[in-house]
Design a protein around this motif. Structure first.
Motif, mmCIF file in Angstrom:
data_model
loop_
_atom_site.group_PDB
_atom_site.id
_atom_site.type_symbol
_atom_site.label_atom_id
_atom_site.label_comp_id
_atom_site.label_asym_id
_atom_site.label_seq_id
_atom_site.Cartn_x
_atom_site.Cartn_y
_atom_site.Cartn_z
ATOM 1 N N ALA A 77 70.323 62.092 23.983
ATOM 2 C CA ALA A 77 70.150 60.765 24.578
ATOM 3 C C ALA A 77 70.373 60.817 26.074
ATOM 4 O O ALA A 77 71.277 61.494 26.567
ATOM 5 C CB ALA A 77 71.119 59.771 23.944
ATOM 6 N N THR A 78 69.555 60.066 26.802
ATOM 7 C CA THR A 78 69.639 60.040 28.261
ATOM 8 C C THR A 78 69.003 58.764 28.790
ATOM 9 O O THR A 78 68.155 58.151 28.132
ATOM 10 C CB THR A 78 68.934 61.256 28.874
ATOM 11 O OG1 THR A 78 69.010 61.172 30.309
ATOM 12 C CG2 THR A 78 67.463 61.322 28.474
ATOM 13 N N TYR A 79 69.417 58.375 29.991
ATOM 14 C CA TYR A 79 68.733 57.279 30.680
ATOM 15 C C TYR A 79 67.366 57.722 31.214
ATOM 16 O O TYR A 79 66.491 56.900 31.474
ATOM 17 C CB TYR A 79 69.571 56.804 31.871
ATOM 18 C CG TYR A 79 70.501 55.652 31.588
ATOM 19 C CD1 TYR A 79 70.018 54.434 31.128
ATOM 20 C CD2 TYR A 79 71.864 55.765 31.828
ATOM 21 C CE1 TYR A 79 70.864 53.363 30.906
ATOM 22 C CE2 TYR A 79 72.734 54.693 31.608
ATOM 23 C CZ TYR A 79 72.220 53.502 31.138
ATOM 24 O OH TYR A 79 73.059 52.436 30.920
ATOM 25 N N MET A 80 67.172 59.013 31.453
ATOM 26 C CA MET A 80 65.953 59.476 32.115
ATOM 27 C C MET A 80 64.745 59.355 31.191
ATOM 28 O O MET A 80 64.770 59.789 30.047
ATOM 29 C CB MET A 80 66.097 60.932 32.565
ATOM 30 C CG MET A 80 65.000 61.366 33.539
ATOM 31 S SD MET A 80 65.122 63.111 34.024
ATOM 32 C CE MET A 80 63.967 63.856 32.877
ATOM 33 N N HIS A 81 63.691 58.745 31.719
ATOM 34 C CA HIS A 81 62.403 58.694 31.027
ATOM 35 C C HIS A 81 61.646 59.970 31.375
ATOM 36 O O HIS A 81 61.185 60.142 32.510
ATOM 37 C CB HIS A 81 61.586 57.483 31.473
ATOM 38 C CG HIS A 81 62.225 56.172 31.159
ATOM 39 N ND1 HIS A 81 62.189 55.607 29.910
ATOM 40 C CD2 HIS A 81 62.928 55.305 31.943
ATOM 41 C CE1 HIS A 81 62.830 54.442 29.922
ATOM 42 N NE2 HIS A 81 63.289 54.240 31.147
ATOM 43 N N ALA A 82 61.511 60.868 30.422
ATOM 44 C CA ALA A 82 60.884 62.165 30.701
ATOM 45 C C ALA A 82 59.371 62.090 30.560
ATOM 46 O O ALA A 82 58.841 61.382 29.694
ATOM 47 C CB ALA A 82 61.436 63.229 29.757
ATOM 48 N N TYR A 83 58.697 62.830 31.422
ATOM 49 C CA TYR A 83 57.243 63.014 31.302
ATOM 50 C C TYR A 83 57.052 64.373 30.629
ATOM 51 O O TYR A 83 57.090 65.417 31.276
ATOM 52 C CB TYR A 83 56.578 62.966 32.686
ATOM 53 C CG TYR A 83 55.074 63.030 32.628
ATOM 54 C CD1 TYR A 83 54.325 61.917 32.272
ATOM 55 C CD2 TYR A 83 54.393 64.206 32.939
ATOM 56 C CE1 TYR A 83 52.935 61.964 32.213
ATOM 57 C CE2 TYR A 83 53.012 64.266 32.881
ATOM 58 C CZ TYR A 83 52.292 63.138 32.519
ATOM 59 O OH TYR A 83 50.919 63.193 32.455
ATOM 60 N N TRP A 84 56.888 64.370 29.320
ATOM 61 C CA TRP A 84 56.928 65.602 28.541
ATOM 62 C C TRP A 84 55.869 66.633 28.926
ATOM 63 O O TRP A 84 56.145 67.837 28.865
ATOM 64 C CB TRP A 84 56.846 65.281 27.043
ATOM 65 C CG TRP A 84 57.996 64.461 26.551
ATOM 66 C CD1 TRP A 84 59.264 64.425 27.076
ATOM 67 C CD2 TRP A 84 58.004 63.539 25.459
ATOM 68 N NE1 TRP A 84 60.050 63.539 26.371
ATOM 69 C CE2 TRP A 84 59.312 62.981 25.369
ATOM 70 C CE3 TRP A 84 57.045 63.127 24.531
ATOM 71 C CZ2 TRP A 84 59.661 62.051 24.395
ATOM 72 C CZ3 TRP A 84 57.389 62.208 23.558
ATOM 73 C CH2 TRP A 84 58.679 61.675 23.498
#
Length: 436
Positions: free
Chosen positions: A413-420
């Motif tokens: 879990a993380t706040y970061m929205h990843a661009y996979w």
């Protein structure tokens, strides 16, 4: 470089946020769609909300373009693919034309896409010309198409604006102030497309207004080229079933992320915690994306069936990946700006509190065993948790510490929205629950 593909293209930008870029880009897309053209729209930078509006307007998915997060070669490939399929490409900028590193101007210049600047002329007269002058000349080599005046009060007002323009900033016309055309917003940006009851009517009104301007003319074709290095994505998720929460509370999804999962061999299904739908029992992994759980906290807390299925998934040791709002749902409790505390799933120890001002904003990168995974953060809450970070992101420009990525059992879990697509191997590791 590969074969060149030509397609009319236009970059819609502005001197700042709040000028009406999304409304007019949506209207322009709908106008050309009504004329029978295939329109592909892109959004500059990290954004989930504007693309929902633009997809509704154009009838096609809206992908992100960003020279850092997506990468120049990947942007080049996406534009070339669109040029092969479309009659018109529109790119909506982010913030002001020269804001950020990289900026909208960097993107437009890199690919030679002419820039049409939208300037809100409310409470302004001849100063409009000075703003247009600066936009056109601030950066040598920028392909500048012209300027359109938005929120114009009268025909005389429009005349004054046009007369103030320098010769190298062509007049593209004007659009009058129209409350019934503007798009509503809130703390993270525009409302989601499905929340605006009369969205199509607003888009149609914008299209009608733009039909009277030269911005509506089909722009010249631009040559887009496939990058020579066409990398094949390995099927790192072959045979795995990934269930994704998707509803009004969990909706921040990059279409490119979902496409990557499928390219890597995963089958994808969706469920709605807000509708109390259980996560599929046969899912190998679950993704809880960001969104607005704070607006639906009481309903999420009541929906026992969905909650029980997520607890069972985690108890079975299966991977669960959560971003931003999805992470808040996993915590012990969520407190809104009015001070109301609502119990959440209790799968990750800790609590979140909503704030009236944003707590973090910007591009960030996680560095792990598989290399760098890029993305962004933008949230109005703060989390306190005893869980130690497994990784800590760093800011793109400064290298300063950014968001934590927490591992708690089978949860990441993380706040970061990843661009996979920036690192498929890293993304696959998240959904396998293996070392990061």
């Amino acid at each position: 470089m590969g074969a060149k593909l030509a397609c009319p293209a236009l970059f819609i930008s502005a001197p700042a946020s709040g000028q009406g870029k999304t409304t007019l880009t949506a209207g322009l897309a709908r106008l050309h769609l009504r004329a029978g053209r295939r329109v592909r729209v892109f959004k500059t930078g990290p954004d989930f909300l504007d693309p929902m509006i633009l997809a509704r307007a154009s009838g096609a998915p809206v992908l992100s373009l960003d020279l850092w997060m997506v990468g120049e070669d990947a942007c080049r490939k996406l534009l070339a693919q669109a040029a092969r399929e479309a009659d018109l490409i529109l790119i909506e900028g982010v913030m002001g034309l020269f804001d950020g590193t990289p900026s909208s101007a960097d993107l437009a210049t890199t690919f030679g896409v002419p820039v049409a600047a939208v300037v809100s002329a409310k409470s302004m007269a001849q100063t409009f010309g000075a703003i247009a002058f600066g936009l056109a000349r601030f950066r040598p080599g920028l392909p500048f198409h012209g300027v359109l005046a938005n929120r114009v009060g009268s025909a005389r007002h429009a005349q004054m604006l046009q007369e103030a323009l320098p010769a190298d900033a062509p007049w593209l016309g004007h659009v009058a102030s129209a409350e019934m055309m503007e798009l509503p917003d809130r703390h993270l940006g525009l409302h989601q497309a499905h929340e605006i009851d009369d969205l199509d009517a607003r888009i149609e009104r914008a299209a009608d207004a733009l039909a009277q301007t030269t911005l509506a003319d089909l722009p010249p074709p631009i040559a887009f080229t496939y990058p020579s290095d066409n990398v094949t994505i390995p099927r790192l998720l072959d045979g795995r079933h990934i269930a994704i929460a998707r509803d009004a509370a969990f909706s921040f999804l990059y279409p490119a992320n979902i496409a990557l999962l499928e390219t890597m061999g995963a089958s994808v299904s969706y469920f709605s915690p807000l509708a109390d739908e259980p996560a599929p029992a046969n899912a190998d992994a679950i993704f809880l994306p960001g969104g607005y759980p704070e607006l639906h906290a009481s309903m999420l807390a009541r929906n026992a069936q969905s909650a029980a299925s997520l607890r069972a998934h985690v108890s079975a040791g299966k991977p669960l990946v959560a971003e931003c709002g999805g992470m808040l749902y996993l915590l012990d409790a969520l407190t809104d700006v009015a001070g109301t505390r609502t119990p959440m799933l209790g799968l990750v120890p800790g609590e979140a509190v909503m704030q009236r001002r944003f707590a973090a904003l910007g591009m960030q990168q996680l560095d792990g065993a598989h290399g760098a995974l890029r993305g962004h953060t933008f949230h109005y809450s703060r989390v306190t948790t005893p869980v130690a970070p497994a990784l800590v992101a760093r800011h793109a420009q400064t290298g300063a510490h950014g968001e934590a990525l927490y591992r708690h059992g089978s949860i990441a879990a993380t706040y970061m929205h990843a661009y996979w697509p920036s690192n498929p191997a890293f993304a696959a590791a998240l959904f396998h629950g293996t070392a990061l």
